[in-house]
Design a protein around this motif. Structure first.
Motif, PDB file in Angstrom:
ATOM      1  N   ALA A 182       0.803  -1.217   0.000  1.00  0.00           N
ATOM      2  CA  ALA A 182       0.000   0.000   0.000  1.00  0.00           C
ATOM      3  C   ALA A 182       0.839   1.271   0.000  1.00  0.00           C
ATOM      4  N   GLU A 183       2.169   1.154  -0.154  1.00  0.00           N
ATOM      5  CA  GLU A 183       3.008   2.343  -0.166  1.00  0.00           C
ATOM      6  C   GLU A 183       4.218   2.119  -1.047  1.00  0.00           C
ATOM      7  N   THR A 184       4.886   3.214  -1.399  1.00  0.00           N
ATOM      8  CA  THR A 184       6.093   3.141  -2.230  1.00  0.00           C
ATOM      9  C   THR A 184       7.187   2.366  -1.501  1.00  0.00           C
ATOM     10  N   GLN A 185       7.863   1.490  -2.250  1.00  0.00           N
ATOM     11  CA  GLN A 185       8.935   0.673  -1.679  1.00  0.00           C
ATOM     12  C   GLN A 185      10.252   0.989  -2.393  1.00  0.00           C
ATOM     13  N   THR A 186      11.333   1.055  -1.613  1.00  0.00           N
ATOM     14  CA  THR A 186      12.678   1.149  -2.182  1.00  0.00           C
ATOM     15  C   THR A 186      13.302  -0.231  -2.131  1.00  0.00           C
ATOM     16  N   TYR A 187      13.551  -0.809  -3.308  1.00  0.00           N
ATOM     17  CA  TYR A 187      14.085  -2.163  -3.393  1.00  0.00           C
ATOM     18  C   TYR A 187      15.589  -2.102  -3.678  1.00  0.00           C
ATOM     19  N   ASN A 188      16.391  -2.689  -2.786  1.00  0.00           N
ATOM     20  CA  ASN A 188      17.834  -2.813  -2.999  1.00  0.00           C
ATOM     21  C   ASN A 188      18.101  -4.049  -3.842  1.00  0.00           C
ATOM     22  N   LEU A 189      18.890  -3.885  -4.892  1.00  0.00           N
ATOM     23  CA  LEU A 189      19.142  -4.951  -5.857  1.00  0.00           C
ATOM     24  C   LEU A 189      20.507  -5.578  -5.603  1.00  0.00           C
ATOM     25  N   SER A 190      20.547  -6.899  -5.588  1.00  0.00           N
ATOM     26  CA  SER A 190      21.811  -7.599  -5.357  1.00  0.00           C
ATOM     27  C   SER A 190      21.762  -8.972  -6.006  1.00  0.00           C
ATOM     28  N   SER A 191      22.903  -9.638  -6.025  1.00  0.00           N
ATOM     29  CA  SER A 191      22.995 -10.983  -6.606  1.00  0.00           C
ATOM     30  C   SER A 191      24.034 -11.786  -5.853  1.00  0.00           C
ATOM     31  N   GLN A 192      23.954 -13.085  -5.996  1.00  0.00           N
ATOM     32  CA  GLN A 192      24.933 -13.990  -5.402  1.00  0.00           C
ATOM     33  C   GLN A 192      25.592 -14.772  -6.530  1.00  0.00           C
ATOM     34  N   GLN A 193      26.900 -14.600  -6.683  1.00  0.00           N
ATOM     35  CA  GLN A 193      27.612 -15.296  -7.744  1.00  0.00           C
ATOM     36  C   GLN A 193      29.052 -15.536  -7.310  1.00  0.00           C
ATOM     37  N   ASP A 194      29.703 -16.456  -7.988  1.00  0.00           N
ATOM     38  CA  ASP A 194      31.089 -16.772  -7.675  1.00  0.00           C
ATOM     39  C   ASP A 194      32.003 -15.641  -8.131  1.00  0.00           C
ATOM     40  N   GLY A 205      14.452   2.354 -19.455  1.00  0.00           N
ATOM     41  CA  GLY A 205      14.488   3.775 -19.775  1.00  0.00           C
ATOM     42  C   GLY A 205      15.637   4.515 -19.136  1.00  0.00           C
ATOM     43  N   GLY A 206      16.421   3.836 -18.279  1.00  0.00           N
ATOM     44  CA  GLY A 206      17.561   4.469 -17.632  1.00  0.00           C
ATOM     45  C   GLY A 206      18.800   4.400 -18.498  1.00  0.00           C
ATOM     46  N   SER A 207      19.831   5.141 -18.084  1.00  0.00           N
ATOM     47  CA  SER A 207      21.059   5.203 -18.877  1.00  0.00           C
ATOM     48  C   SER A 207      22.266   4.628 -18.153  1.00  0.00           C
ATOM     49  N   GLY A 208      22.085   4.124 -16.925  1.00  0.00           N
ATOM     50  CA  GLY A 208      23.224   3.589 -16.184  1.00  0.00           C
ATOM     51  C   GLY A 208      22.801   2.513 -15.214  1.00  0.00           C
ATOM     52  N   ASN A 209      23.792   1.848 -14.643  1.00  0.00           N
ATOM     53  CA  ASN A 209      23.523   0.784 -13.677  1.00  0.00           C
ATOM     54  C   ASN A 209      23.133   1.383 -12.332  1.00  0.00           C
ATOM     55  N   VAL A 210      22.268   0.670 -11.607  1.00  0.00           N
ATOM     56  CA  VAL A 210      21.783   1.143 -10.309  1.00  0.00           C
ATOM     57  C   VAL A 210      21.872   0.005  -9.304  1.00  0.00           C
ATOM     58  N   SER A 211      21.810   0.367  -8.019  1.00  0.00           N
ATOM     59  CA  SER A 211      21.800  -0.630  -6.948  1.00  0.00           C
ATOM     60  C   SER A 211      20.459  -0.675  -6.225  1.00  0.00           C
ATOM     61  N   SER A 212      19.533   0.249  -6.563  1.00  0.00           N
ATOM     62  CA  SER A 212      18.209   0.247  -5.953  1.00  0.00           C
ATOM     63  C   SER A 212      17.236   0.991  -6.854  1.00  0.00           C
ATOM     64  N   VAL A 213      15.937   0.681  -6.696  1.00  0.00           N
ATOM     65  CA  VAL A 213      14.881   1.370  -7.443  1.00  0.00           C
ATOM     66  C   VAL A 213      13.701   1.627  -6.517  1.00  0.00           C
TER      67      VAL A 213
END
Length: 399
Positions: A182-194, A205-213
């Motif tokens: 019911a409200e705006t959320q800030t999502y932190n983006l991450s991954s698990q890799q070797d 629509g963005g022009s660069g890499n981000v760590s959250s949206v």
């Protein structure tokens, strides 16, 4: 007697006018008391939320973003909740603090306050209305929220991925974050890799890499996820977990990466220099590196060269049995210019190939220098000639 009558009439006239005025005043007061009173004829306060009806499970905490629209003068508004069900807890928050009032300026005040309500663990299924009250100095408003408590799994927020394309060893995926809160959320983006793997996120629509949206309530955000394996990764299937986490949610998905084998062979030198010096007729050793930049083993690699006429080029190993992915094999190249080669710069090339791939030909600039023995011999001959001439002039000079 007539005079007295005239005096009495004059005295009664003011009383008659006073009676009429009192009647008019009484009628006015009666009319105004029956009509509703409005503090601001051109003003008003409106409290609202985008999603007043929300489903929740026992134990859930639900947040309602409250908007205030004030068409009158700015005012301080007291906040309270009525008929909060037994066991439910609720409070108002603003700028991270618990509050009991807020200043609503003239105009729109979007997401000015958040009302947070927690459903008790033992809550029974059903619909629970909660009335929020906003009491201003001149205006007020009420808003009814409806919590539909159910023990069934609800439509929670999601992170969905789709395979995209593969190009030059890079894998591209599309992903969508759906915010069902019911409200705006800030999502932190991450991954698990070797180690050696690279995973990057870019919003649509963005022009660069981000760590959250940031994703608004009830809306979605598309992402492009790029995965780059290390150069020496073996051909196989890999799973890369990715996560979009907010303060109240942890969304996960898996990216399936199918790495196919690639062959890549390069010829180079340790210091990157592609030039060396030699002497006419002399055998000169030069170290050459064969590098496997692919992710498959290379075997049966043949080395060949192209050199000026009458030159000889030999390799310590003309055929290399195998080179593992990411490994380097040192080979010694022996270059022997012809004995008649004069001083100057020459060009020769080296090639490496097997049945699966070949390296780009590498060209070397070879500088030939003549031997010093001939120079010394020349000097000796010249000195001898001058000595002979000196002896002749000395013996026969007077004649």
């Amino acid at each position: 007697m007539k005079t007295m009558c005239r005096n009495n009439n004059r005295a009664g006239k003011p009383r008659k006018l006073a009676g009429r005025a009192g009647a008019v005043l009484a009628a006015f007061m009666l009319a105004t008391s029956a009509a509703p009173m409005t503090a601001y004829a051109d003003g008003g306060l409106d409290m609202s939320t985008n999603y007043p009806g929300v489903a929740a499970k026992p134990g859930d905490t639900v947040n309602f973003a409250l908007d205030f629209q004030n068409s009158g003068s700015g005012e301080t508004v007291g906040l309270s909740a009525e008929n909060l069900p037994d066991g439910f807890t609720g409070f108002f928050k603003g700028s991270g603090n618990t509050i009991s009032s807020v200043y609503a300026k003239n105009g729109d005040n979007d997401s000015l306050v958040t009302y947070t309500v927690t459903v008790p663990q033992d809550a029974k299924e059903g619909n629970y209305p909660i009335t929020l009250v906003a009491n201003g100095e001149a205006n007020s408003d009420r808003l009814t929220l409806n919590l539909d408590v159910t023990k069934e799994d609800l439509g929670s927020s999601t992170l969905q991925t789709k395979e995209g394309s593969t190009s030059n060893g890079t894998y591209t995926y599309t992903a969508t974050i759906q915010n069902n809160t019911a409200e705006t959320q800030t999502y932190n983006l991450s991954s698990q890799q070797d180690s050696g793997w690279t995973v990057s996120f870019q919003p649509s629509g963005g022009s660069g890499n981000v760590s959250s949206v940031d994703v608004e309530a009830g809306k979605s955000q598309d992402l492009t996820i790029t995965v780059t394996p290390p150069k020496d990764v073996a051909s196989n299937d890999y799973t890369i977990p990715v996560t979009a986490a907010s303060g109240s949610e942890n969304l996960t998905a898996n990216l399936n990466v199918h790495v196919t084998g690639t062959y890549n062979l390069a010829v180079q030198t340790q210091n990157g220099t592609l030039s060396f010096n030699v002497k006419s007729g002399k055998r000169t050793p030069v170290t050459v590196d064969l590098v496997n930049n692919g992710n498959l083993e290379l075997d049966g690699i043949n080395l060949t060269s192209t050199a000026p006429t009458d030159w000889t080029v030999e390799f310590s190993e003309s055929t290399v049995d195998s080179i593992a992915p990411g490994e380097t094999k040192e080979v010694t190249m022996y270059v022997t210019p012809s004995k008649s080669a004069i001083s100057g710069d020459y060009v020769m090339s080296v090639s490496a190939a097997n049945n699966n791939t070949s390296a780009q030909d590498v060209q070397f600039r070879v500088t030939v220098k003549t031997g010093t023995a001939w120079g010394i011999a020349g000097v000796v001959i010249i000195v001898a000639i001058f000595a002979c001439l000196a002896g002749i002039f000395k013996k026969y000079g007077r004649h």
